[in-house]
Structures are given as C-alpha cells and as structure tokens.
Design an enzyme around this catalytic site. Structure first.
Site, PDB file in Angstrom:
ATOM      1  N   ASP A   1      51.297 -16.260  -0.675  1.00  0.00           N
ATOM      2  CA  ASP A   1      49.935 -16.149  -0.151  1.00  0.00           C
ATOM      3  C   ASP A   1      50.018 -15.453   1.214  1.00  0.00           C
ATOM      4  O   ASP A   1      51.086 -15.268   1.788  1.00  0.00           O
ATOM      5  CB  ASP A   1      49.246 -17.520  -0.063  1.00  0.00           C
ATOM      6  CG  ASP A   1      47.711 -17.362  -0.042  1.00  0.00           C
ATOM      7  OD1 ASP A   1      47.212 -16.230   0.185  1.00  0.00           O
ATOM      8  OD2 ASP A   1      47.000 -18.355  -0.237  1.00  0.00           O
TER       9      ASP A   1
HETATM   10  C1  BGC Z   1      43.991 -16.906   0.180  1.00  0.00           C
HETATM   11  C2  BGC Z   1      44.265 -16.364  -1.190  1.00  0.00           C
HETATM   12  C3  BGC Z   1      43.888 -14.908  -1.271  1.00  0.00           C
HETATM   13  C4  BGC Z   1      44.641 -14.162  -0.185  1.00  0.00           C
HETATM   14  C5  BGC Z   1      44.397 -12.665  -0.190  1.00  0.00           C
HETATM   15  C6  BGC Z   1      44.568 -16.019   1.274  1.00  0.00           C
HETATM   16  O1  BGC Z   1      44.146 -16.411   2.531  1.00  0.00           O
HETATM   17  O2  BGC Z   1      44.531 -18.204   0.275  1.00  0.00           O
HETATM   18  O3  BGC Z   1      43.581 -17.103  -2.156  1.00  0.00           O
HETATM   19  O4  BGC Z   1      44.168 -14.403  -2.534  1.00  0.00           O
HETATM   20  O5  BGC Z   1      44.262 -14.675   1.069  1.00  0.00           O
HETATM   21  O6  BGC Z   1      43.149 -12.351   0.267  1.00  0.00           O
END
Ligand code: BGC
Length: 721
Positions: free
Chosen positions: A267
């Site tokens: 993530d």
């Molecule tokens: C979130 C994810 C997301 C990623 C990319 C993160 O902060 O937890 O769910 O896919 O950002 O935007």
C-alpha cells in the site's frame, strides 16, 4: 512474447532497471510530459533520479486517455528495452459514472449488479488508459468508527466473498466472452485491515489465526480463486509484523499455501512505514524485509530504488528475489497485451463516447435504487403522495456531495441532487428546498428550514455525513449525526408534520434522535451520480425499496463492535427484558444492535409461511431441502431477500449463533406468493478447527430462515457421521 523471450528480456536488464520496475510513482512525477513528450520528474524530496523515473515499472492514477498516451509514448522513447509502463488507479465504485459506494452496493444483495458496476467502471477506466484497479477491497468490517467501512461490503465473510468474486469478474471480464474492455483487479488490503483497533485507521490489528481464517481471510481467497491478478498489502500489523514485511503472511500463506503467483504491491508508502512501526531502523532494512516478504512493487516510497541494488550487490538479498518480482510484473504486462499495444485501450474519442454514456448512467441509477435501505416506515409515511407540498431541508437537500469517498474521476456537479430528483418527480411548484452546512447551521438557515417545514404537508429531512467524514482516515469516535443536525430533527419533529429522514453517509450510525423521531427513514448511503433521482423515485413509490443492511447498526458506539455472527459466550443473556446479573450484557443498553444484519423494509408486506425440512438428518454426501412460502400481502410489487442461516450447536471450537449460508431473491406481484427452497449440504457446515483444518463435525444443527438475521424461524437437523 513467450516465456523464453520474457526470460531473455529479464536477462538483458541491468540490476538498476530491474529495481526500477519494482517502483510505482504517482503521476506528479510525470507532470509536464505533455507537449514536448518529455518526462520532467523527479519529485523533490523522494531522491529519485530522472533516470529512475524513465525506468519505472508502473504509475498510479492518470488524468485520462490523452495523458496516458503522452506519458506512455515519452516513457517508451526513453526506456532502453521498450518495457511499457503499467497504469494503476483506484477505480473503486465507478470511474466517471459513479455508482453507490461498495457498502451500499453490498446492501443490494445483488451479485449481477455488483459485477455490472465493476464491468462499466472497467470499460470507462480502460479507455481512459488505466490497466489495473486497486479494487475490490475485501476487508471484513465490524467497526463503523472506521471510515473505510464504506469501501467494504460488510460484516459477513460469505457475502463478502461472493461480492469479491463478482467485482473481480466485472473488472477482469472473467466468463464474459465479448467483454473487450478488461482491466486487472487487485484485492486489498491483505490482511485484516478492517479490524483496526478502536476503528482508528492504520491502527494495530491483532487476532488469532483461527479468527483470521474463519472470518477475515475467505473474501481475499475468493477473489484469488476468481483469478484476481494482484494483491495489495495492508498498512496494519499481522501478528506483530506490518503486512508489507510479513513473510509468514505473504510467502507462507499467500504464495505457498494459496499458490498466488501474481503481483503483490505494497500500500501507499507502507514499505517505509516499517520505520515508524518500529520493525526497521532505516529504509535499507525496510527494503530487505519487503522483498523477503515477497512485495513486488513498492508504492510511493523509495526504499527499493535507494537500497535494493546495494543489498543485492552486498549479497544481503538474493538476486533471485528481485528477478522473481520483476518477472511477475513483466508477465502481467504481457497478459495485458502492453508489449504489443502499450496504449492498450486508451482512446480519447472512445473516452468521449463512453464516459457517462446513457447506458452507464442508467446502470448507476438502477444500482442506486437497489442499494437504498428503508429503515423505518411508520403509518405508511412513505411513499409520499404526489400532490403533497414538500419541504426538503437539511444539509443534503441541495448538496451534490453524493458521490462518496474514492469517487475517482467522478464530478460532483454531474450528480443529480435530491432537490433536482424530487422536483423532477413531484413538480417544481410543490417543493421548497432549503439547505445548511453539514456541521454548522446559522440561525437564518434554521429559520428558513423551519419556515419551509411549517408551510408544507410533509418534511423530507436530508441528513448525513459529508463525504470527508468517512473513507481513508475518516474515522469517528462519535457515530451519531453531527449535533446541529440532531437539533434540526428535533425542531422539525416538534412541528408535528409527517417527517421523512433520508440519510447520506458512509457507515452505520447510532440513529438515536432520528429513528425514534422521524416517521420514516431511508438509508441512501452515498448513492452516486444518479443518486438524487433514484432516492426521489423511492420516496414517491415509483420504485420499491429492496436493500438489506450488510452491517449492523449499533445502539451506541459503546456497543461496537456488534455483529450478527457472534459467539454465544458461556453466559448468554437469558431475558433481554428483565436482565439477570452475571450474564453477558450491558447494564444500560440492549445486547442486540439497533438494526440487525440483513434488515430492510419494503412498501410490500412480505409474509412467511411455516418452513419445513425434507428430512431431519443429512449424511456426508446428502442434501436437505428447506422450503418456505413467501407471500406478498401488500398492494404493490416488491422484492424480498429470503435469508438462510445455520448454527452448529456444538463444534470443536465455538460456533457463531448464526451464519449466513444462502439467500434467494423473490420478486412478487401484489398478492402473489412463491415457494422458496434452499439446499443444505455438508460442505456448508464446515469451519476451521483449532488445528486450522477446515471440516464439519457430525451433530446437531439449527437452520434459520427469515427476512433478516433477527426475525427468523428455526428448525433443527442432524449431520450424521
Ligand atoms: C489506500 C489504498 C489505495 C492507495 C492508492 C492508499 O492510501 O490505502 O486503498 O489503493 O492509497 O491510492
């Protein structure tokens, strides 16, 4: 490109090029890449050279087809081995045509609707140049304080698994022969992100492996069984180790036991977050732990580009780990056809035709109709009479904040507001609309709203949470409506008019002060681009509400987590109305939630006949049939969701009071009835034992059928050994 050619490509890559494939950057790194066709990174502060940017493997989020084409072209010119970029984005509940948030779609109990919404999102995203979506989120959620519950489909592992499969099928086009616009799906957040302590985002998650396997893991596994191409790590710890550096979770379980050989992405920034988590002293240690755990792509932190090369050269990290990761990324690029067609479906003309097309808007409209849940309807307050004078008041009366968090390229101004929706159905002249702030309300606004209410026959109170009050990092410790809104409800209800509340929000709320005050309450969630139109049609009975909750609504925040599939305890509450001391209960509130899982009303009146079972026992290969007749005793056609639950009376481990095992939709004309049958087989009775084996135990079971998890009829049967 066959496997040998792919291997050859890998062999031609320098270590630096390999490492760059493992990095994902946001589009800001490519800003200015338009007219001159040049990439102008790097972003200050991350310490990445322009050279690295040109070798990078993937990009996160783009602004449309033209930008996608420009960036890819510039990239291909600069990339020594002509390895195309892969573009990924958060296409969560629509790309430009915005569908209701996933929790709302969950309440439709309609897998085809979920699949279709994902398929339309994929089509729009694909022509805009996106190759992968970071969706579905399959995290099981029990804590409405957590802002991200709106991204999940709720608290049931089986239902979540069905939805995860449906979304993956929709995005990837699995099983649909002529689905030209596919994007790859990425299941997230592995694992158990939904169990953050206290409902506070990014907080510690700790639970037994047994609990994890029983409740939290099935939906991720279901997505992978459906062929989901990618997995994203969670921000949280699992057994004390952050997911992005957790070898047992990623290597042993995900890769070895489940056989996942697709791309695993961290993530956002999660690899470097191992430092504040306190399991790595520096970026170098983060890089080593992540690659050892099996993380292929590092999203938006620079540990791999800064340190992986050095780690390999010093022998601290085996080059094979890097090669495996690169190969998995190259294989995904091959599978998506990027080597032949780096732009893939990116097409500005198609984008103009497809985004927000009539067909897509109609699908979003239908999804909104099917996701709303009627929570209360006393004295037939709903549907509204067409000729009635309506006062539409409250923060959501005129608001276009209806798309909800994670609405990708959705444009608020394109959303149909509730005022527009109601005016279209009821006629301009009968509607007075007056709004106010979400948490603030001036005296003038209050006076205008009360004036409107006084002169109307019926008041529609449009209440809720601003979208930024939920979603990522949108956690709340108090899950009531903002106090100014509760005051508004009180003031309006004092007028003695027929009052209907419509809620726009992203989580189960403590509805004291609303559910007990208003005559009718409709939960509309964040209903998307066509939201106001769909809600108006439901209010006026042009459509009949059919949504059913997939998360329990608590009595108060003190009851959280409260969920239907809980264990009995050794001292279950024996008489909720006359509490006995030393039983498992609160002194000040009931044990039962305010509104249970599976709950939802209709304008029809569904009645259940006596259920029966085809036999009183079942063998390992046998099948029992439960039959129940459902009648629509109301005066309009409607759709009932008949739910089947099972309880294992005595297991090797404790078993939940009830577990959803099946449901059946019955669409019934007024006066019509239908016999609903459910097959019950041994495989539905399996669960994880204390040694984590998944099997059933012979013995006594209960099977329950009804309109929700609370109001059920119970029958018994035995599973023979
Ligand atoms: C979130 C994810 C997301 C990623 C990319 C993160 O902060 O937890 O769910 O896919 O950002 O935007």
């Amino acid at each position: 490109m066959n496997d040998i050619e792919l291997q050859r490509l890998l062999e031609q890559m320098t270590l630096e090029e390999k490492v760059a494939q493992l990095l994902q950057l946001a589009p800001a790194f490519y800003e200015g890449a338009n007219s001159a066709g040049q990439i102008t990174g790097p972003l200050e502060g991350m310490g990445i050279t322009e050279e690295t940017v040109s070798q990078t493997g993937s990009v996160l989020g783009l602004g449309g087809a033209e930008e996608a084409i420009t960036i890819q072209e510039a990239h291909m010119r600069r990339n020594r081995l002509s390895i195309p970029l892969i573009t990924m984005a958060d296409v969560i509940h629509g790309y430009r045509t915005i569908f209701p948030v996933p929790l709302a779609i969950g309440c439709s109990w309609d897998m085809e609707l979920a699949r279709r919404s994902a398929s339309i999102a994929a089509k729009e995203a694909a022509v805009a140049g996106i190759h992968v979506t970071f969706s579905p989120m399959a995290d099981l959620t029990r804590d409405p304080r957590w802002g991200r519950v709106m991204e999940s489909t709720g608290e049931d592992p089986w239902l979540n698994s069905e939805y995860a499969r449906a979304f993956v099928r929709g995005y990837q086009g699995t099983g649909v022969a002529d689905e030209p616009y596919k994007i790859a799906a990425c299941i997230k957040h592995f694992a158990a992100y939904g169990a953050a302590e206290g409902g506070r985002d990014y907080n510690t998650v700790d639970m037994s492996e047994w609990m994890r396997r029983e409740y939290y893991m099935p939906s991720y596994k279901a997505a992978l069984d459906e062929g989901c191409e990618m997995v994203m790590t969670a921000f949280n710890t699992v057994d004390g180790i952050p997911a992005s550096g957790n070898r047992r979770l990623m290597r042993d379980l995900l890769r070895e036991e489940w056989g996942f050989d697709g791309v695993l992405i961290s993530d956002w920034g999660a690899v470097k977050e191992m430092i504040p988590h306190g399991v790595a002293e520096d970026e170098k240690e983060c890089a080593r732990k992540a690659i050892e755990a099996g993380v292929d792509i590092e999203m938006m932190s620079p540990c791999y580009p800064h340190h992986l090369q050095e780690l390999v050269e010093s022998g601290e990290v085996d080059i094979r780990l890097v090669d495996e990761a690169v190969l998995r990324i190259l294989k995904l690029k091959r599978k998506l056809g990027l080597f032949e067609k780096p732009h893939r479906y990116a097409d500005p003309a198609a984008e103009r035709d497809i985004l927000l097309s009539e067909e897509h808007l109609a699908a979003a409209h239908e999804a909104a109709l099917k996701s709303c849940v009627l929570l209360k309807n006393e004295g037939g307050a709903l549907p509204l009479a067409k000729g009635a004078k309506v006062a539409l008041i409250g923060p959501f009366a005129l608001s276009d904040d209806l798309l909800g968090p994670w609405s990708c390229m959705g444009v608020r101004e394109e959303a149909v507001t509730l005022a527009e929706g109601i005016r279209a159905v009821a006629g301009e002249s009968l509607v007075t609309a007056a709004g106010c702030g979400m948490e603030q309300m001036t005296d003038e606004e209050l006076a205008a709203m009360l004036d409107a209410a006084r002169s109307a026959d019926v008041v529609v109170l449009a209440l809720g949470e601003a979208s930024e009050m939920s979603g990522e990092a949108g956690c709340r410790a108090d899950i009531r409506l903002p106090c100014r809104q509760l005051e508004l409800v009180k003031r309006v209800c004092e007028l003695g008019k027929k009052t209907v509340a419509v809620l726009f929000n992203g989580r189960p709320l403590d509805l004291h002060g609303v559910l007990d005050e208003a005559d009718a309450v409709l939960e509309a969630w964040y209903p998307g681009t066509k939201g106001g139109a769909a809600v108006a049609e439901l209010l006026y009975g042009e459509a009949n509400p059919s949504g059913r909750l997939t998360m329990s609504f608590p009595q108060s925040v003190g009851q959280v987590p409260v969920y239907y599939n809980a264990f009995n305890t050794g001292r279950p509450q024996s008489s909720p109305d006359a509490p006995v001391r030393y039983e498992s209960q609160y002194l000040d509130i009931p044990n039962a939630p305010m509104l249970p899982f599976g709950y939802g009303l209709s304008y029809s009146d569904f009645r259940y006949g006596d259920a029966s079972l085809s036999a009183d026992s079942i063998g390992a290969n046998g099948k029992l049939t439960l039959t129940v007749r459902v009648t629509n005793a109301g005066d309009r056609a409607g759709e009932e969701t008949v739910q089947l639950y099972v309880r294992d009376i005595a297991g090797e481990t404790v078993r939940p009071l009830r577990e959803l095992k099946a449901f059946e939709k019955a669409t019934l004309e007024a006066g019509a009835s239908k016999e609903i049958t459910f097959g019950i087989k041994e495989e539905m009775l399996r669960y994880h034992h204390s040694d984590l084996q998944y099997k059933s135990d012979p013995g006594k079971f209960e099977v329950m059928v009804g309109p929700n998890s609370r109001d059920v009829q119970t029958l018994s049967f035995k599973l023979n050994g």
